[in-house]
Design a protein around this motif. Sequence first.
Motif, short mmCIF file in Angstrom:
data_model
loop_
_atom_site.label_atom_id
_atom_site.label_comp_id
_atom_site.label_asym_id
_atom_site.label_seq_id
_atom_site.Cartn_x
_atom_site.Cartn_y
_atom_site.Cartn_z
N ILE A 40 0.87 -1.17 0.00
CA ILE A 40 0.00 0.00 0.00
C ILE A 40 0.91 1.21 0.00
O ILE A 40 1.83 1.31 0.82
CB ILE A 40 -0.97 0.02 1.21
CG1 ILE A 40 -1.81 1.31 1.20
CG2 ILE A 40 -0.23 -0.15 2.52
CD1 ILE A 40 -2.91 1.32 2.26
N ALA A 56 -4.30 3.98 7.86
CA ALA A 56 -5.00 2.88 7.19
C ALA A 56 -4.49 1.52 7.68
O ALA A 56 -5.25 0.56 7.81
CB ALA A 56 -4.82 3.00 5.68
N LYS A 57 -3.19 1.45 7.96
CA LYS A 57 -2.61 0.19 8.43
C LYS A 57 -2.82 -0.02 9.92
O LYS A 57 -2.67 -1.13 10.43
CB LYS A 57 -1.11 0.16 8.12
CG LYS A 57 -0.79 -0.14 6.68
CD LYS A 57 0.70 -0.29 6.46
CE LYS A 57 1.31 -1.40 7.26
NZ LYS A 57 0.94 -2.77 6.78
N LYS A 146 -3.60 -4.75 7.36
CA LYS A 146 -3.71 -4.10 8.65
C LYS A 146 -2.58 -4.60 9.54
O LYS A 146 -2.17 -5.75 9.46
CB LYS A 146 -5.06 -4.42 9.29
CG LYS A 146 -6.26 -3.81 8.59
CD LYS A 146 -6.29 -2.29 8.75
CE LYS A 146 -7.57 -1.71 8.18
NZ LYS A 146 -7.63 -0.22 8.34
N GLN A 161 -8.87 -6.48 3.57
CA GLN A 161 -8.39 -5.82 4.77
C GLN A 161 -8.51 -4.29 4.72
O GLN A 161 -8.78 -3.65 5.75
CB GLN A 161 -6.92 -6.18 5.02
CG GLN A 161 -6.69 -7.64 5.33
CD GLN A 161 -5.30 -7.91 5.86
OE1 GLN A 161 -4.84 -7.26 6.79
NE2 GLN A 161 -4.60 -8.86 5.24
N LEU A 162 -8.32 -3.71 3.55
CA LEU A 162 -8.21 -2.24 3.46
C LEU A 162 -9.43 -1.57 2.85
O LEU A 162 -9.66 -0.38 3.07
CB LEU A 162 -6.95 -1.88 2.67
CG LEU A 162 -5.65 -2.37 3.28
CD1 LEU A 162 -4.50 -2.24 2.29
CD2 LEU A 162 -5.32 -1.61 4.56
N GLU A 165 -10.54 2.40 1.95
CA GLU A 165 -9.49 3.33 2.39
C GLU A 165 -8.48 3.56 1.27
O GLU A 165 -7.71 4.52 1.29
CB GLU A 165 -8.79 2.80 3.64
CG GLU A 165 -9.67 2.77 4.87
CD GLU A 165 -8.94 2.24 6.08
OE1 GLU A 165 -8.34 3.06 6.80
OE2 GLU A 165 -8.97 1.02 6.32
#
Length: 259
Positions: A40, A56-57, A146, A161-162, A165
Motif C-alpha cells: 500500500i 490505514a494500516k 492491517k 483488509q483495506l 481506504e
Amino acid sequence: MSRIYDCADETARKDGIADAASAVRRGELVVLPTDTVYGIGTDAFSPKAVAGLLEAKGRGRDMPPPVLVGSMRAATALIEDLGNHGRDLMEEFWPGPLTLVCTATPSLSWDLGDTKGTVAVRMPMDPVALELLKETGPMAVSSANKSGQPAAATAEDAIEQLGDEVAVYLDGGEAESPVASTIVDLTYAVPRVLRSGAISIEQLRSVCGTVIGELRKGRTKPKAQAEPEPGTEAAAEPPEAGTTEPEAEASKDTDRSES
C-alpha cells in the motif's frame, strides 16, 4: 468507491497505472503488486498522505514505511551515505527483494515518521510497480495489510483488509514469492541484517565479505566497531512484505515493514 484494475489486460493496466499515478499525486492511497507481497503506497513527500497510510494500516509514527524507487538514481538522491557496500549491493540485487537502510539526505522535505534520520529504500522487480514508480517518483510503501495481519499475496487479500481506504487497486495476480525482502542496515561500519528474507546472508557476504546476521530476541547485541547514528528501523515494508509484521532488533529499535 475504490477502483480496481486487472493488470493482466493491457488496456486496463495502462488505465490503472495512469489512475494510480493521479491518485498518488493527490495524496491518496493505492495498492500495487511487488516482487514480494502487495504493498500500500502513497506520495513519499506528502506528510499528510504518509500519515493516511499509517492510519490505514493501524500503526504509529514509530513504524515508518520504507520507500520504493524506480531506479538506482532515484535511490541515491534520497541517501546521504551508502557506506562501503551500498552501491555494490544495489548493482547485485536491484531490482529485487533487498531493502537497504541508510542515512537519509538531510535536506529532503518529507516526514515518514520517527526515522531518526534514516530511510529504508528498495527497487522492486515488478513491471507494474516499476511503471507506476516511473510516473510518481519515490513512494512510501508498506505491506498491504492491517498491522498484525498477514501480508496480502493477492489484490483480493488487500481489498478484504483495506477496503475503500484505498483509492486504486492494481491487480497483478498472485504474488510470486511470499518471502519478505531482506533488510540490511548500512549505517553501521559493517552491514547488518535487520530482517532475514529472500536474499540470504551467504549471498550478501559474497558481495560484502563480513555481514552481521539478524539479531534474535534473547541474544546479546553484538558490539560493532562504530555505532551508527541512532535510528535505523527494521524495515519499513511489510514484513514487506512477507511475514506478518516484521520485528528486528536494531540498536535504534525502530520497526519498518514493507513489501
